[in-house]
Design a protein around this motif. Sequence first.
Motif, PDB file in Angstrom:
ATOM      1  N   MET A  83      -7.430   1.714  -6.047  1.00 33.18           N
ATOM      2  CA  MET A  83      -7.108   2.919  -6.157  1.00 33.18           C
ATOM      3  C   MET A  83      -7.940   4.119  -5.396  1.00 33.18           C
ATOM      4  SD  MET A  83      -5.684   3.546 -10.018  1.00 33.18           S
ATOM      5  CE  MET A  83      -6.671   2.181 -10.641  1.00 33.18           C
ATOM      6  N   VAL A  84      -7.701   4.810  -4.437  1.00 31.16           N
ATOM      7  CA  VAL A  84      -8.603   5.452  -3.782  1.00 31.16           C
ATOM      8  C   VAL A  84      -8.178   7.290  -3.975  1.00 31.16           C
ATOM      9  CG1 VAL A  84      -9.106   6.300  -1.370  1.00 31.16           C
ATOM     10  CG2 VAL A  84      -8.589   4.063  -1.865  1.00 31.16           C
ATOM     11  N   VAL A 143       0.930  -1.119  -0.054  1.00 29.82           N
ATOM     12  CA  VAL A 143       0.023  -0.102  -0.114  1.00 29.82           C
ATOM     13  C   VAL A 143       0.855   1.256  -0.138  1.00 29.82           C
ATOM     14  CG1 VAL A 143      -1.747   1.313   1.227  1.00 29.82           C
ATOM     15  CG2 VAL A 143      -1.826  -1.118   1.384  1.00 29.82           C
ATOM     16  N   LYS A 144       0.480   2.186  -0.838  1.00 36.51           N
ATOM     17  CA  LYS A 144       1.448   3.345  -1.196  1.00 36.51           C
ATOM     18  C   LYS A 144       0.507   4.366  -0.909  1.00 36.51           C
ATOM     19  CE  LYS A 144       5.313   4.984  -2.944  1.00 36.51           C
ATOM     20  NZ  LYS A 144       6.502   4.523  -3.577  1.00 36.51           N
ATOM     21  N   ARG A 145       0.858   5.438  -0.218  1.00 40.38           N
ATOM     22  CA  ARG A 145      -0.112   6.875   0.101  1.00 40.38           C
ATOM     23  C   ARG A 145       0.812   7.945  -0.347  1.00 40.38           C
ATOM     24  NH1 ARG A 145      -1.448   3.994   4.970  1.00 40.38           N
ATOM     25  NH2 ARG A 145      -3.437   2.874   4.486  1.00 40.38           N
ATOM     26  N   TYR A 167      -2.668   4.056  -3.320  1.00 43.61           N
ATOM     27  CA  TYR A 167      -2.679   2.813  -4.322  1.00 43.61           C
ATOM     28  C   TYR A 167      -2.095   1.578  -3.736  1.00 43.61           C
ATOM     29  CZ  TYR A 167      -1.093   0.350  -8.526  1.00 43.61           C
ATOM     30  OH  TYR A 167      -1.096  -0.418  -9.559  1.00 43.61           O
ATOM     31  N   SER A 168      -2.987   0.441  -3.798  1.00 43.87           N
ATOM     32  CA  SER A 168      -2.545  -0.894  -3.200  1.00 43.87           C
ATOM     33  C   SER A 168      -2.644  -2.075  -4.260  1.00 43.87           C
ATOM     34  CB  SER A 168      -3.361  -1.185  -2.185  1.00 43.87           C
ATOM     35  OG  SER A 168      -4.647  -1.639  -2.479  1.00 43.87           O
ATOM     36  N   ILE A 169      -1.519  -2.819  -4.077  1.00 44.77           N
ATOM     37  CA  ILE A 169      -1.491  -4.112  -5.120  1.00 44.77           C
ATOM     38  C   ILE A 169      -1.786  -5.165  -4.094  1.00 44.77           C
ATOM     39  CG2 ILE A 169      -0.322  -5.425  -6.643  1.00 44.77           C
ATOM     40  CD1 ILE A 169       0.991  -3.011  -7.579  1.00 44.77           C
TER      41      ILE A 169
END
Length: 64
Positions: free
Chosen positions: A45-46, A19-21, A27-29
């Motif tokens: 995607m948020v 998870v990257k913010r 954005y997460s995979i």
Amino acid sequence: MEHHSTVCDQYGNEERKVVKRIGDKEYSIIKKRDKDGKEEIIENMVNMDEKDKALFERTDTLHI
């Protein structure tokens, strides 16, 4: 901020998540692999769309 996690169960299933913010965007995979080796990849995607995805891919590594 980037967060990595891996969860394995007693049956051989595995789930890896990155998870990257950046600001209010996330954005997460999630990569799931079952005991037979079948893999599934889920992207979330948020507060962003596909064009913002490039920003996350070029800042650091987002590989699992």
